[in-house]
Design a protein around this motif. Structure first.
Motif, PDB file in Angstrom:
ATOM      1  N   SER A   1       0.830  -1.203   0.000  1.00  0.00           N
ATOM      2  CA  SER A   1       0.000   0.000   0.000  1.00  0.00           C
ATOM      3  C   SER A   1       0.869   1.259   0.000  1.00  0.00           C
ATOM      4  O   SER A   1       2.010   1.232   0.466  1.00  0.00           O
ATOM      5  N   PRO A   2       0.326   2.370  -0.505  1.00  0.00           N
ATOM      6  CA  PRO A   2       1.063   3.634  -0.441  1.00  0.00           C
ATOM      7  C   PRO A   2       1.474   3.979   0.995  1.00  0.00           C
ATOM      8  O   PRO A   2       2.581   4.464   1.228  1.00  0.00           O
ATOM      9  N   LYS A   3       0.599   3.713   1.952  1.00  0.00           N
ATOM     10  CA  LYS A   3       0.911   3.999   3.357  1.00  0.00           C
ATOM     11  C   LYS A   3       2.115   3.191   3.821  1.00  0.00           C
ATOM     12  O   LYS A   3       3.019   3.721   4.481  1.00  0.00           O
ATOM     13  N   ALA A   4       2.168   1.908   3.444  1.00  0.00           N
ATOM     14  CA  ALA A   4       3.288   1.060   3.837  1.00  0.00           C
ATOM     15  C   ALA A   4       4.590   1.549   3.214  1.00  0.00           C
ATOM     16  O   ALA A   4       5.641   1.547   3.863  1.00  0.00           O
ATOM     17  N   ILE A   5       4.516   1.995   1.970  1.00  0.00           N
ATOM     18  CA  ILE A   5       5.713   2.512   1.292  1.00  0.00           C
ATOM     19  C   ILE A   5       6.229   3.749   2.010  1.00  0.00           C
ATOM     20  O   ILE A   5       7.425   3.876   2.286  1.00  0.00           O
ATOM     21  N   LEU A   6       5.319   4.682   2.317  1.00  0.00           N
ATOM     22  CA  LEU A   6       5.720   5.927   2.984  1.00  0.00           C
ATOM     23  C   LEU A   6       6.324   5.644   4.359  1.00  0.00           C
ATOM     24  O   LEU A   6       7.344   6.243   4.734  1.00  0.00           O
ATOM     25  N   GLU A   7       5.707   4.731   5.098  1.00  0.00           N
ATOM     26  CA  GLU A   7       6.221   4.392   6.427  1.00  0.00           C
ATOM     27  C   GLU A   7       7.595   3.740   6.327  1.00  0.00           C
ATOM     28  O   GLU A   7       8.518   4.057   7.082  1.00  0.00           O
ATOM     29  N   HIS A   8       7.743   2.822   5.377  1.00  0.00           N
ATOM     30  CA  HIS A   8       9.012   2.103   5.195  1.00  0.00           C
ATOM     31  C   HIS A   8      10.116   3.064   4.779  1.00  0.00           C
ATOM     32  O   HIS A   8      11.272   2.916   5.192  1.00  0.00           O
ATOM     33  N   ALA A   9       9.756   4.044   3.952  1.00  0.00           N
ATOM     34  CA  ALA A   9      10.742   5.006   3.450  1.00  0.00           C
ATOM     35  C   ALA A   9      10.995   6.154   4.412  1.00  0.00           C
ATOM     36  O   ALA A   9      11.963   6.904   4.253  1.00  0.00           O
ATOM     37  N   GLY A  10      10.131   6.307   5.424  1.00  0.00           N
ATOM     38  CA  GLY A  10      10.245   7.445   6.327  1.00  0.00           C
ATOM     39  C   GLY A  10       9.973   8.743   5.587  1.00  0.00           C
ATOM     40  O   GLY A  10      10.603   9.772   5.861  1.00  0.00           O
ATOM     41  N   ALA A  11       9.025   8.682   4.656  1.00  0.00           N
ATOM     42  CA  ALA A  11       8.718   9.851   3.824  1.00  0.00           C
ATOM     43  C   ALA A  11       7.378  10.443   4.237  1.00  0.00           C
ATOM     44  O   ALA A  11       6.502   9.752   4.747  1.00  0.00           O
ATOM     45  N   GLY A  12       7.240  11.719   3.979  1.00  0.00           N
ATOM     46  CA  GLY A  12       6.023  12.417   4.366  1.00  0.00           C
ATOM     47  C   GLY A  12       4.856  12.178   3.428  1.00  0.00           C
ATOM     48  O   GLY A  12       5.037  11.760   2.278  1.00  0.00           O
ATOM     49  N   GLN A  13       3.676  12.431   3.918  1.00  0.00           N
ATOM     50  CA  GLN A  13       2.454  12.291   3.132  1.00  0.00           C
ATOM     51  C   GLN A  13       2.543  13.166   1.890  1.00  0.00           C
ATOM     52  O   GLN A  13       2.959  14.321   1.954  1.00  0.00           O
ATOM     53  N   GLY A  14       2.181  12.641   0.779  1.00  0.00           N
ATOM     54  CA  GLY A  14       2.185  13.418  -0.464  1.00  0.00           C
ATOM     55  C   GLY A  14       3.482  13.335  -1.235  1.00  0.00           C
ATOM     56  O   GLY A  14       3.525  13.750  -2.403  1.00  0.00           O
ATOM     57  N   SER A  15       4.565  12.830  -0.622  1.00  0.00           N
ATOM     58  CA  SER A  15       5.850  12.792  -1.325  1.00  0.00           C
ATOM     59  C   SER A  15       5.813  11.838  -2.521  1.00  0.00           C
ATOM     60  O   SER A  15       6.468  12.076  -3.536  1.00  0.00           O
ATOM     61  N   MET A  16       5.028  10.770  -2.405  1.00  0.00           N
ATOM     62  CA  MET A  16       4.916   9.826  -3.513  1.00  0.00           C
ATOM     63  C   MET A  16       4.354  10.516  -4.754  1.00  0.00           C
ATOM     64  O   MET A  16       4.837  10.317  -5.873  1.00  0.00           O
ATOM     65  N   TYR A  17       3.352  11.365  -4.544  1.00  0.00           N
ATOM     66  CA  TYR A  17       2.706  12.020  -5.677  1.00  0.00           C
ATOM     67  C   TYR A  17       3.509  13.224  -6.161  1.00  0.00           C
ATOM     68  O   TYR A  17       3.308  13.690  -7.287  1.00  0.00           O
ATOM     69  N   HIS A  18       4.421  13.698  -5.331  1.00  0.00           N
ATOM     70  CA  HIS A  18       5.300  14.788  -5.753  1.00  0.00           C
ATOM     71  C   HIS A  18       6.357  14.260  -6.720  1.00  0.00           C
ATOM     72  O   HIS A  18       6.705  14.939  -7.701  1.00  0.00           O
ATOM     73  N   HIS A  19       6.867  13.064  -6.452  1.00  0.00           N
ATOM     74  CA  HIS A  19       7.959  12.505  -7.255  1.00  0.00           C
ATOM     75  C   HIS A  19       7.507  11.524  -8.334  1.00  0.00           C
ATOM     76  O   HIS A  19       8.223  11.328  -9.326  1.00  0.00           O
ATOM     77  N   PHE A  20       6.350  10.904  -8.161  1.00  0.00           N
ATOM     78  CA  PHE A  20       5.904   9.852  -9.084  1.00  0.00           C
ATOM     79  C   PHE A  20       4.411   9.994  -9.390  1.00  0.00           C
ATOM     80  O   PHE A  20       3.716  10.743  -8.726  1.00  0.00           O
ATOM     81  N   ARG A  21       3.970   9.215 -10.367  1.00  0.00           N
ATOM     82  CA  ARG A  21       2.541   9.180 -10.703  1.00  0.00           C
ATOM     83  C   ARG A  21       1.837   8.194  -9.771  1.00  0.00           C
ATOM     84  O   ARG A  21       1.260   7.201 -10.200  1.00  0.00           O
ATOM     85  N   GLY A  22       1.932   8.434  -8.508  1.00  0.00           N
ATOM     86  CA  GLY A  22       1.292   7.563  -7.534  1.00  0.00           C
ATOM     87  C   GLY A  22       1.955   6.206  -7.461  1.00  0.00           C
ATOM     88  O   GLY A  22       3.097   6.015  -7.897  1.00  0.00           O
ATOM     89  N   LYS A  23       1.242   5.250  -6.930  1.00  0.00           N
ATOM     90  CA  LYS A  23       1.781   3.902  -6.734  1.00  0.00           C
ATOM     91  C   LYS A  23       2.221   3.232  -8.047  1.00  0.00           C
ATOM     92  O   LYS A  23       3.306   2.633  -8.096  1.00  0.00           O
ATOM     93  N   PRO A  24       1.427   3.301  -9.135  1.00  0.00           N
ATOM     94  CA  PRO A  24       1.870   2.651 -10.379  1.00  0.00           C
ATOM     95  C   PRO A  24       3.200   3.196 -10.899  1.00  0.00           C
ATOM     96  O   PRO A  24       4.070   2.435 -11.326  1.00  0.00           O
ATOM     97  N   GLY A  25       3.362   4.514 -10.853  1.00  0.00           N
ATOM     98  CA  GLY A  25       4.606   5.113 -11.329  1.00  0.00           C
ATOM     99  C   GLY A  25       5.786   4.743 -10.458  1.00  0.00           C
ATOM    100  O   GLY A  25       6.894   4.493 -10.953  1.00  0.00           O
ATOM    101  N   LEU A  26       5.560   4.694  -9.166  1.00  0.00           N
ATOM    102  CA  LEU A  26       6.621   4.325  -8.237  1.00  0.00           C
ATOM    103  C   LEU A  26       6.980   2.847  -8.408  1.00  0.00           C
ATOM    104  O   LEU A  26       8.162   2.475  -8.401  1.00  0.00           O
ATOM    105  N   ALA A  27       5.971   1.997  -8.574  1.00  0.00           N
ATOM    106  CA  ALA A  27       6.229   0.569  -8.782  1.00  0.00           C
ATOM    107  C   ALA A  27       7.033   0.350 -10.059  1.00  0.00           C
ATOM    108  O   ALA A  27       7.952  -0.480 -10.089  1.00  0.00           O
ATOM    109  N   LEU A  28       6.716   1.096 -11.108  1.00  0.00           N
ATOM    110  CA  LEU A  28       7.458   0.969 -12.364  1.00  0.00           C
ATOM    111  C   LEU A  28       8.922   1.343 -12.162  1.00  0.00           C
ATOM    112  O   LEU A  28       9.824   0.637 -12.640  1.00  0.00           O
ATOM    113  N   ALA A  29       9.173   2.443 -11.453  1.00  0.00           N
ATOM    114  CA  ALA A  29      10.554   2.859 -11.184  1.00  0.00           C
ATOM    115  C   ALA A  29      11.290   1.800 -10.361  1.00  0.00           C
ATOM    116  O   ALA A  29      12.469   1.513 -10.597  1.00  0.00           O
TER     117      ALA A  29
END
Length: 199
Positions: free
Chosen positions: A29-57
């Protein structure tokens, strides 16, 4: 867990790589990724196209890393047989399975042309790279003259991936090692075959 010098985007990618390997796409889940990375809310969508874009990278990075590791083994000095043997015997976390191979059993990844592409590209490259080493060995008389390099390369890849499955099912790396020894005996030049593949 991660270096303070690692960028947020890198932490997100590395976290996603780990979680995809452990849980698969659906279980990450996006929440699990953020917690594992120690990243703030919204950082996934700042750097990637959400979960699909991050998974592709993450999948691309895993494939690139495995390609570099494989090339390091297959590109080293030694006879073609010795290089294939080194590839088969290289250190692996057998009970975790292959980080790329396991994605082929992930329904969400396989259903997405975009996510599946780097998996297919890596496995296609791997078969081609192994085929080039086998062909080199065939020309040197290390493999049977009538051997089809592409077919043998596919058997090598299938043995490794199947070895992971057998090891995980039995809970022991021994099953993987047995598969590797069996294949090496079949591939061994004639004099080694007579000795059961022992060197």
């Amino acid at each position: 867990m991660y270096s303070d010098r690692m960028s947020t985007s890198d932490r997100l990618i590395e976290s996603t790589r780990e979680l995809l390997w452990e849980r698969g796409y659906g279980g990450t889940s996006p929440k699990a990724i953020l917690e594992h990375a120690g990243a703030g809310q919204g950082s996934m969508y700042h750097h990637f196209r959400g979960k699909p874009g991050l998974a592709l990278a993450a999948i691309r990075r895993t494939a690139e890393e495995m390609r570099a590791t494989t090339e390091d083994v297959l590109g080293r000095p030694g006879s073609p047989y010795e290089r294939v043997e080194a590839y088969l015997r290289r250190e692996r976390d057998v009970l975790r399975g292959c980080p790329v191979g396991r994605l082929t059993m992930d329904a969400d990844v396989i259903a997405s042309d975009e996510l599946r592409a780097p998996v297919d590209e890596f496995l296609t490259w791997l078969r081609g790279r192994l085929a080039s080493v086998v062909e080199e060995g065939r020309e040197q008389g290390q493999f049977a003259p009538g051997a089809d390099a592409e077919e043998i390369a596919s058997v090598i890849v299938a043995t490794v991936q199947g070895g992971y499955v057998l090891a995980r099912a039995s809970g022991s790396p021994a099953a993987f090692d047995t598969a590797v020894r069996g294949l090496l005996t079949l591939l061994a030049p004639g004099d080694r075959q007579l000795r059961g593949g022992r060197r």
